[in-house]
Write an enzyme that holds these catalytic residues in place. Structure first.
Site, short mmCIF file in Angstrom:
data_model
loop_
_atom_site.label_atom_id
_atom_site.label_comp_id
_atom_site.label_asym_id
_atom_site.label_seq_id
_atom_site.Cartn_x
_atom_site.Cartn_y
_atom_site.Cartn_z
N ILE A 24 12.35 3.06 10.66
CA ILE A 24 13.54 3.42 9.88
C ILE A 24 13.89 2.24 8.96
CG2 ILE A 24 15.95 4.14 9.97
CD1 ILE A 24 15.43 5.22 12.77
N HIS B 225 26.65 0.56 17.02
CA HIS B 225 25.44 0.95 17.73
C HIS B 225 25.45 2.43 18.14
CE1 HIS B 225 24.98 -3.43 17.98
NE2 HIS B 225 23.70 -3.18 18.15
N GLU C 52 13.46 0.87 16.56
CA GLU C 52 13.61 1.95 15.59
C GLU C 52 12.26 2.42 15.07
OE1 GLU C 52 14.18 -1.91 13.17
OE2 GLU C 52 14.59 -1.19 15.19
N ARG D 218 5.21 14.90 4.50
CA ARG D 218 6.19 15.92 4.87
C ARG D 218 7.29 15.30 5.75
NH1 ARG D 218 3.26 19.60 8.00
NH2 ARG D 218 2.35 20.34 6.06
#
Length: 320
Positions: free
Chosen positions: A197, A209, A239, A259
Site C-alpha cells: 500500500i 491505527h 501493509e 486489474r
C-alpha cells in the site's frame, strides 16, 4: 443518579441490569438455544472426517461427506496432499450404504498403512491412523458438530491473519514450496504478486491505527473478489500482501495485477469524515512452464525486486 441528556432527559448511561452483560461479578446465563444447540437432542458423533497429523497442512480437516473420497497428490484428488512420496491417486475411503467406512489402497507406489501395518483394504474405526507413504499421516475420526467446529476453528486460527482473515506468512511459505514443487514436477507455471500500500504510514499518522486496520481489511476483501478460489491471498508483512497464482501465462498474470491495481485505486474505504483512497504498487515474480526454481526465495526475490522498482518509478503501478 444516572447522567441524562439535559435537552431530552434521555439517560446517557444505562443501568447495568438493562444490559445483556450484567457486570464483572455476575455469572452470564446462557442457554442451548443461544449456542445453536437443541437441548433435547444429545450431540451425536455422526460426522466422519480425516485430520492431517503429520506432513503438510497439519491440523487441516477433510470431511468424508461423499460416497468415495480419493486421497493423493494429483489435482483430481478430493483430499490433495503434496508429498513426493504419495501417488497421484494413492488411496480412497468408501462410505458403505449400511454404515461404516472402508479404506482401500489404489495401487500406490509407497503403500497405504493403518498404524504400521500395510493394508490393501481396511474397515476403519474411530481413531485409526492412516499412513500415505512414509511421511504423511491422517487420523480417521467420528466427531459431533461441536468437535468438528472446534477443529476447523483451531486450524483457521493457525493459518489466518486475525485482522484481515488472509492467510498468514507461514501458511503462504508452505503453499509456495508446495506449488513450486508441483510446478517443477509437472513443468507448469507459478506467479507471485507482491502488493504494497502506497504511503500507508501517512494513513496511520493522520487518521490513526484503527483507520489503517480498516484499510487493510478492505484491501484484503477486495483482493478475494478479484482472484480465483484456488489462488492464495496472504498477508506477507505489515501493509504488504502476496497473491500466489498458478497455471497462467505471463501476459495473463500482468492483466490480473493491473486489474488489482485499478480496483484498489477506485476503492473508497468508508471512514468518518470521508472515504479513504489508496493506491498499491505491485511487483511480479514468475516461473514459466518448464523452468525449475530451486527455492521459494528466488521467486520472492524477483517479485520483491520488481515491487521496489514500482515504488521507485512513482508508485501506483505494476512491474513485471
Amino acid at each position: 443518579m444516572k447522567e441524562r441528556n439535559p435537552r431530552t432527559g434521555e439517560q446517557l448511561v444505562p443501568d447495568l441490569e438493562q444490559l445483556d452483560y450484567p457486570g464483572d461479578d455476575s455469572t452470564v446465563i446462557t442457554s442451548a438455544a443461544k449456542l445453536g444447540l437443541d437441548a433435547k437432542q444429545p450431540l451425536r458423533k455422526d460426522r466422519a472426517c480425516l485430520i492431517v497429523i503429520t506432513g503438510g497442512a497439519v491440523g487441516e480437516l477433510h470431511p468424508l461427506d461423499r460416497p468415495v473420497t480419493v486421497m493423493g497428490r494429483g489435482r483430481e484428488a478430493d483430499v490433495r496432499i503434496d508429498d513426493g512420496g504419495i501417488s497421484r491417486r494413492h488411496a480412497r475411503v468408501v462410505r458403505l450404504e449400511e454404515g461404516g467406512f472402508v479404506l482401500e489402497d489404489l495401487g500406490s507406489t509407497n503403500g497405504t498403512f493403518v498404524g504400521e501395518k500395510p493394508v490393501e483394504r481396511h474397515d476403519l474405526v474411530d481413531g485409526d491412523r492412516i499412513g500415505l507413504g512414509r511421511t504423511t499421516v491422517l487420523k480417521f475420526t467420528m466427531q459431533d458438530e461441536l468437535e468438528e467446529t472446534f477443529q476447523r476453528q483451531m486450524y483457521e486460527s493457525a493459518v489466518r491473519d486475525p485482522l484481515t482473515r488472509a492467510f498468514n506468512r507461514k501458511y503462504f511459505m508452505d503453499r509456495l514450496r508446495t506449488e513450486l514443487s508441483f510446478a517443477n514436477r509437472h513443468r507448469t507455471s507459478v506467479s507471485l504478486l507482491l502488493l504494497d500500500i502506497d504511503h500507508f504510514k501517512r494513513i496511520n499518522d493522520t487518521r490513526g491505527h484503527l483507520a489503517g486496520d480498516c484499510v487493510l481489511r478492505s484491501l484484503c476483501g477486495q483482493l478475494h473478489k478479484l482472484v480465483r478460489a484456488e489462488d492464495v491471498v496472504a498477508r506477507y508483512g505489515g501493509e504488504e500482501f502476496a497473491v500466489l497464482v498458478r497455471g497462467i501465462d505471463p501476459r495473463s498474470t500482468e492483466i490480473l495485477a493491473e486489474r488489482i491495481r485499478r480496483s484498489m485505486e477506485s476503492l473508497g474505504v468508508p471512514w468518518p469524515g470521508g472515504d479513504m483512497r489508496i493506491t498499491v504498487s505491485i511487483g511480479i515474480g514468475f516461473t514459466p512452464d518448464g523452468v525449475a526454481l530451486d527455492t521459494p526465495e528466488k521467486i520472492i526475490a524477483k517479485a520483491d525486486e520488481n515491487l521496489y522498482a514500482a515504488k521507485n518509478a512513482g508508485r501506483n503501478r505494476v512491474v513485471m
